[in-house]
Write a protein that holds these residues in place. Structure first.
Motif, PDB file in Angstrom:
ATOM      1  N   LEU A  31     -10.613 -17.610  40.612  1.00 31.62           N
ATOM      2  CA  LEU A  31      -9.481 -18.475  40.270  1.00 31.62           C
ATOM      3  C   LEU A  31      -9.911 -19.621  39.369  1.00 31.62           C
ATOM      4  CD1 LEU A  31      -7.562 -18.641  43.661  1.00 31.62           C
ATOM      5  CD2 LEU A  31      -6.745 -17.648  41.530  1.00 31.62           C
ATOM      6  N   VAL A  32     -11.038 -20.226  39.683  1.00 27.61           N
ATOM      7  CA  VAL A  32     -11.537 -21.321  38.848  1.00 27.61           C
ATOM      8  C   VAL A  32     -11.864 -20.807  37.449  1.00 27.61           C
ATOM      9  CG1 VAL A  32     -13.448 -22.951  38.534  1.00 27.61           C
ATOM     10  CG2 VAL A  32     -12.332 -22.750  40.760  1.00 27.61           C
ATOM     11  N   GLY A  33     -12.449 -19.620  37.366  1.00 34.12           N
ATOM     12  CA  GLY A  33     -12.742 -19.026  36.063  1.00 34.12           C
ATOM     13  C   GLY A  33     -11.503 -18.831  35.226  1.00 34.12           C
ATOM     14  N   LEU A  34     -10.429 -18.376  35.855  1.00 36.63           N
ATOM     15  CA  LEU A  34      -9.184 -18.195  35.119  1.00 36.63           C
ATOM     16  C   LEU A  34      -8.600 -19.524  34.665  1.00 36.63           C
ATOM     17  CD1 LEU A  34      -7.441 -15.379  37.170  1.00 36.63           C
ATOM     18  CD2 LEU A  34      -8.387 -15.225  34.870  1.00 36.63           C
ATOM     19  N   LEU A  35      -8.666 -20.537  35.521  1.00 36.92           N
ATOM     20  CA  LEU A  35      -8.153 -21.847  35.144  1.00 36.92           C
ATOM     21  C   LEU A  35      -8.969 -22.452  34.011  1.00 36.92           C
ATOM     22  CD1 LEU A  35      -7.389 -23.299  38.676  1.00 36.92           C
ATOM     23  CD2 LEU A  35      -5.742 -22.495  36.984  1.00 36.92           C
ATOM     24  N   VAL A  36     -10.273 -22.281  34.079  1.00 37.76           N
ATOM     25  CA  VAL A  36     -11.149 -22.821  33.040  1.00 37.76           C
ATOM     26  C   VAL A  36     -10.942 -22.077  31.728  1.00 37.76           C
ATOM     27  CG1 VAL A  36     -13.563 -23.156  32.371  1.00 37.76           C
ATOM     28  CG2 VAL A  36     -12.839 -23.723  34.678  1.00 37.76           C
ATOM     29  N   ALA A  37     -10.557 -20.813  31.793  1.00 40.01           N
ATOM     30  CA  ALA A  37     -10.331 -20.041  30.562  1.00 40.01           C
ATOM     31  C   ALA A  37      -9.297 -20.719  29.685  1.00 40.01           C
ATOM     32  CB  ALA A  37      -9.891 -18.616  30.898  1.00 40.01           C
ATOM     33  N   GLY A  38      -8.313 -21.362  30.279  1.00 39.84           N
ATOM     34  CA  GLY A  38      -7.294 -22.071  29.518  1.00 39.84           C
ATOM     35  C   GLY A  38      -7.840 -23.259  28.754  1.00 39.84           C
ATOM     36  N   GLN A  39      -8.943 -23.831  29.220  1.00 39.72           N
ATOM     37  CA  GLN A  39      -9.552 -24.975  28.553  1.00 39.72           C
ATOM     38  C   GLN A  39     -10.431 -24.552  27.378  1.00 39.72           C
ATOM     39  OE1 GLN A  39     -11.645 -27.395  31.356  1.00 39.72           O
ATOM     40  NE2 GLN A  39     -10.004 -27.306  32.839  1.00 39.72           N
ATOM     41  N   CYS A  40     -10.766 -23.294  27.308  1.00 41.40           N
ATOM     42  CA  CYS A  40     -11.695 -22.814  26.284  1.00 41.40           C
ATOM     43  C   CYS A  40     -11.135 -22.914  24.875  1.00 41.40           C
ATOM     44  CB  CYS A  40     -12.088 -21.373  26.562  1.00 41.40           C
ATOM     45  SG  CYS A  40     -13.180 -21.219  27.963  1.00 41.40           S
ATOM     46  N   VAL A  55     -15.106 -14.132  31.285  1.00 43.79           N
ATOM     47  CA  VAL A  55     -13.767 -14.160  31.875  1.00 43.79           C
ATOM     48  C   VAL A  55     -12.736 -13.630  30.880  1.00 43.79           C
ATOM     49  CG1 VAL A  55     -11.972 -15.678  32.792  1.00 43.79           C
ATOM     50  CG2 VAL A  55     -14.361 -16.100  33.369  1.00 43.79           C
ATOM     51  N   ALA A  56     -11.899 -12.713  31.354  1.00 45.84           N
ATOM     52  CA  ALA A  56     -10.805 -12.202  30.531  1.00 45.84           C
ATOM     53  C   ALA A  56      -9.842 -13.345  30.234  1.00 45.84           C
ATOM     54  CB  ALA A  56     -10.084 -11.077  31.261  1.00 45.84           C
ATOM     55  N   GLY A  57      -9.405 -13.451  28.999  1.00 49.56           N
ATOM     56  CA  GLY A  57      -8.473 -14.502  28.607  1.00 49.56           C
ATOM     57  C   GLY A  57      -9.143 -15.624  27.828  1.00 49.56           C
ATOM     58  N   CYS A  58     -10.453 -15.674  27.847  1.00 48.60           N
ATOM     59  CA  CYS A  58     -11.187 -16.686  27.088  1.00 48.60           C
ATOM     60  C   CYS A  58     -11.282 -16.229  25.626  1.00 48.60           C
ATOM     61  CB  CYS A  58     -12.578 -16.858  27.670  1.00 48.60           C
ATOM     62  SG  CYS A  58     -13.626 -17.988  26.721  1.00 48.60           S
ATOM     63  N   PRO A  59     -11.048 -17.136  24.671  1.00 45.65           N
ATOM     64  CA  PRO A  59     -11.021 -16.730  23.266  1.00 45.65           C
ATOM     65  C   PRO A  59     -12.380 -16.731  22.555  1.00 45.65           C
ATOM     66  CG  PRO A  59     -10.356 -19.002  23.434  1.00 45.65           C
ATOM     67  CD  PRO A  59     -10.558 -18.504  24.844  1.00 45.65           C
ATOM     68  N   TYR A  60     -13.469 -17.012  23.261  1.00 38.61           N
ATOM     69  CA  TYR A  60     -14.762 -17.088  22.593  1.00 38.61           C
ATOM     70  C   TYR A  60     -15.473 -15.737  22.587  1.00 38.61           C
ATOM     71  CZ  TYR A  60     -14.030 -21.941  21.872  1.00 38.61           C
ATOM     72  OH  TYR A  60     -13.503 -23.128  21.440  1.00 38.61           O
ATOM     73  N   PRO A  61     -16.367 -15.526  21.590  1.00 40.86           N
ATOM     74  CA  PRO A  61     -16.921 -14.196  21.327  1.00 40.86           C
ATOM     75  C   PRO A  61     -17.538 -13.477  22.522  1.00 40.86           C
ATOM     76  CG  PRO A  61     -17.471 -15.658  19.525  1.00 40.86           C
ATOM     77  CD  PRO A  61     -16.824 -16.509  20.591  1.00 40.86           C
ATOM     78  N   ARG A  62     -18.329 -14.161  23.329  1.00 38.02           N
ATOM     79  CA  ARG A  62     -18.996 -13.480  24.442  1.00 38.02           C
ATOM     80  C   ARG A  62     -17.972 -12.927  25.430  1.00 38.02           C
ATOM     81  NH1 ARG A  62     -20.826 -15.059  29.303  1.00 38.02           N
ATOM     82  NH2 ARG A  62     -20.317 -17.221  28.893  1.00 38.02           N
ATOM     83  N   THR A  67     -14.462  -8.520  27.502  1.00 41.89           N
ATOM     84  CA  THR A  67     -13.108  -8.049  27.798  1.00 41.89           C
ATOM     85  C   THR A  67     -12.858  -6.704  27.114  1.00 41.89           C
ATOM     86  OG1 THR A  67     -12.277 -10.314  28.036  1.00 41.89           O
ATOM     87  CG2 THR A  67     -10.649  -8.605  27.600  1.00 41.89           C
ATOM     88  N   ALA A  68     -13.297  -6.573  25.872  1.00 45.57           N
ATOM     89  CA  ALA A  68     -13.094  -5.341  25.111  1.00 45.57           C
ATOM     90  C   ALA A  68     -13.820  -4.155  25.745  1.00 45.57           C
ATOM     91  CB  ALA A  68     -13.542  -5.532  23.670  1.00 45.57           C
ATOM     92  N   THR A  69     -14.940  -4.412  26.394  1.00 43.02           N
ATOM     93  CA  THR A  69     -15.706  -3.331  27.010  1.00 43.02           C
ATOM     94  C   THR A  69     -15.418  -3.191  28.501  1.00 43.02           C
ATOM     95  OG1 THR A  69     -17.582  -4.782  27.412  1.00 43.02           O
ATOM     96  CG2 THR A  69     -17.580  -3.537  25.328  1.00 43.02           C
ATOM     97  N   GLY A  70     -14.499  -4.021  29.011  1.00 38.63           N
ATOM     98  CA  GLY A  70     -14.131  -3.926  30.426  1.00 38.63           C
ATOM     99  C   GLY A  70     -15.088  -4.622  31.369  1.00 38.63           C
ATOM    100  N   ARG A  71     -15.939  -5.503  30.864  1.00 36.72           N
ATOM    101  CA  ARG A  71     -16.916  -6.181  31.719  1.00 36.72           C
ATOM    102  C   ARG A  71     -16.516  -7.600  32.101  1.00 36.72           C
ATOM    103  NH1 ARG A  71     -21.618  -6.973  28.711  1.00 36.72           N
ATOM    104  NH2 ARG A  71     -20.345  -6.684  26.885  1.00 36.72           N
ATOM    105  N   ALA A  72     -15.377  -8.089  31.612  1.00 34.77           N
ATOM    106  CA  ALA A  72     -14.970  -9.455  31.907  1.00 34.77           C
ATOM    107  C   ALA A  72     -14.338  -9.521  33.300  1.00 34.77           C
ATOM    108  CB  ALA A  72     -13.981  -9.966  30.861  1.00 34.77           C
ATOM    109  N   ALA A  73     -14.619 -10.611  34.002  1.00 39.23           N
ATOM    110  CA  ALA A  73     -14.062 -10.815  35.337  1.00 39.23           C
ATOM    111  C   ALA A  73     -12.588 -11.169  35.250  1.00 39.23           C
ATOM    112  CB  ALA A  73     -14.821 -11.947  36.034  1.00 39.23           C
ATOM    113  N   THR A  74     -11.819 -10.635  36.190  1.00 42.57           N
ATOM    114  CA  THR A  74     -10.408 -10.978  36.326  1.00 42.57           C
ATOM    115  C   THR A  74     -10.136 -11.229  37.799  1.00 42.57           C
ATOM    116  OG1 THR A  74      -9.765  -8.664  36.584  1.00 42.57           O
ATOM    117  CG2 THR A  74      -9.682  -9.574  34.356  1.00 42.57           C
TER     118      THR A  74
END
Length: 75
Positions: A31-40, A55-62, A67-74
């Motif tokens: 949950l914290v990861g998702l909330l922090v994604a909005g700050q990115c 984290v899925a939803g973060c706009p930075y390259p890593r 996310t594209a390879t299915g390895r991002a946490a949700t």
């Protein structure tokens, strides 16, 4: 069914009291990861500091690559 903010407050309250279970710790981290994604959108250092794993939803390259390879946490 609880909403994410209600669940976050519940988990934070349990963590403050020292009664959080290991599975709840994982939920809290997600949950914290998702909330922090909005700050990115303004702060890449937030992504670098808090998104391990990415984290899925973060706009930075890593995180985008994970996310594209299915390895991002949700949650």
């Amino acid at each position: 069914m609880t909403t994410q903010p209600e669940r976050l407050h519940h988990l934070l309250d349990r963590a403050r009291r020292g009664v959080i279970l290991p599975a709840e710790g994982e939920q809290l981290a997600a949950l914290v990861g998702l909330l922090v994604a909005g700050q990115c959108t303004d702060r890449r250092d937030i992504c670098d500091r808090y998104h391990l794993p990415p984290v899925a939803g973060c706009p930075y390259p890593r995180c985008l690559a994970a996310t594209a390879t299915g390895r991002a946490a949700t949650a």
